[in-house]
Design an enzyme around this catalytic site. Sequence first.
Site, PDB file in Angstrom:
ATOM      1  CD  GLU A 315      -2.952   1.101   2.299  1.00 46.92           C
ATOM      2  OE1 GLU A 315      -3.902   1.910   2.283  1.00 46.92           O
ATOM      3  OE2 GLU A 315      -2.789   0.263   3.227  1.00 46.92           O
ATOM      4  CE  LYS A 336      -8.237  -2.284   8.488  1.00 44.71           C
ATOM      5  NZ  LYS A 336      -8.283  -1.143   7.560  1.00 44.71           N
ATOM      6  CG  HIS A 341      -8.980  -5.743   9.527  1.00 44.97           C
ATOM      7  ND1 HIS A 341     -10.073  -5.099   8.999  1.00 44.97           N
ATOM      8  CD2 HIS A 341      -8.314  -6.289   8.457  1.00 44.97           C
ATOM      9  CE1 HIS A 341     -10.073  -5.249   7.699  1.00 44.97           C
ATOM     10  NE2 HIS A 341      -9.015  -5.961   7.346  1.00 44.97           N
ATOM     11  CG  PHE A 402      -8.896 -12.014   2.411  1.00 48.56           C
ATOM     12  CD1 PHE A 402      -7.681 -11.359   2.457  1.00 48.56           C
ATOM     13  CD2 PHE A 402      -9.270 -12.777   3.505  1.00 48.56           C
ATOM     14  CE1 PHE A 402      -6.847 -11.463   3.561  1.00 48.56           C
ATOM     15  CE2 PHE A 402      -8.442 -12.896   4.620  1.00 48.56           C
ATOM     16  CZ  PHE A 402      -7.233 -12.233   4.643  1.00 48.56           C
TER      17      PHE A 402
END
Length: 415
Positions: A315, A336, A341, A402
């Site tokens: 990222e 987070k 999360h 995901f």
Amino acid sequence: MNPRRVVVTGLGALTPIGNSIPNYWNGLLGGKSGSAPITYFDTSDFKTKFACELKNFNALDFIEKKELRRQDKFSQYATICSEEAINDSNLINSKIDFNRVGVIWGAGIGGIETFQNELEYFFSNKKPRFNPFFIPKLIADIAPGLISIKYGFKGPNFTTVSACASSSNAIIDGLNYIRLGHADVIIAGGSEAAVTCAGIGGFNAMHALSTRNHDPKKASRPFDKERDGFVLGEGGGCLILEDLNHAMKRNAKIYCELAGGGLSADAYHMTAPHPEGNGAKKVMENCLRDAKLNIDEVDHINMHGTSTPLGDIAETKAVLSVFKNHAYSININSTKSMTGHLLGAAGAVEAISCVLAIKNSKIPPTINHFTKDEQIDSKLNFTFNKFQERNVKVALSNTFGFGGHNACLVFKKFE
């Protein structure tokens, strides 16, 4: 014809660091960690023994006992945080057309606790005696259904499921339904309640969770060299999205403008991000293009920043690729590090942080940074360990799921 402008007129949050918007915001600015030993079940045989559970929370304070038995926790969280947002917006006390108010909700998993409990009962008794509410409690789309039933909202109503990008997808869908004229108001957000045996065990099997059992409060450490996985969280977040003209006609409070949203796919791997952050790069570019904003207008990015070894590096590469030299002028953070999360609820909860950063001119910190990672550019401003004051005109929120699902939101100071 220019699309209708969309503004945020109400907020609601239920998080591991605060069970309301004021408490959540104070927790963020105070660098509060929501991570602690799990209390919901015996963790003796689990690799990870901690999570970011809700604190001092009793659903009976909000929902009647009879109704509570009909709802999985993720639906409870949805109805509770949406109630705060709806009250904050003064929506029900205004003259509105209920046929043009919709609910679009995100959930990556849905009623996993209900599924787990019913199967445990079945296999222990060997008889197919299921709770009649088994399926209605389980299905991910029940949360927006329950919200609409409670208030009588008859507009668009559905759930988005894109793993950890789910609630950001819901917000983008809400933005576009209003832009296209299909609704005046969308109740958008997400909720998740996966701190269960199945949730912890499943993510442990993937080696996705931190196993820093000796020091859970410092386990979620995005961008730190010693990070070893994410910390599972639970809760929900809700934003009231509204057509600008509709909001002004009813004299609504306006937090900021939702200027745009972007989507992309990694098309790379079931769980791992593209190592160069190609999908993350594309989604931020798509988002800025949708909002008609230049890279040098961005002041703040709430990163996906899960505290996983691969994800944080990819990222960061994407941010540098998109923003080039301007990246060093942006306040970056990962909330987070405090909330853990929240999976399908992460996008909504982190979007709220961006909205409040614009409103209050403060950037919440990324806590738990102790050791520099040579693979991450240390000249970037990650807002480490202490909040920073800044006039925020434009803020981005990244969420990646995901399967390679990427979503990006951009909020803008209302003018």
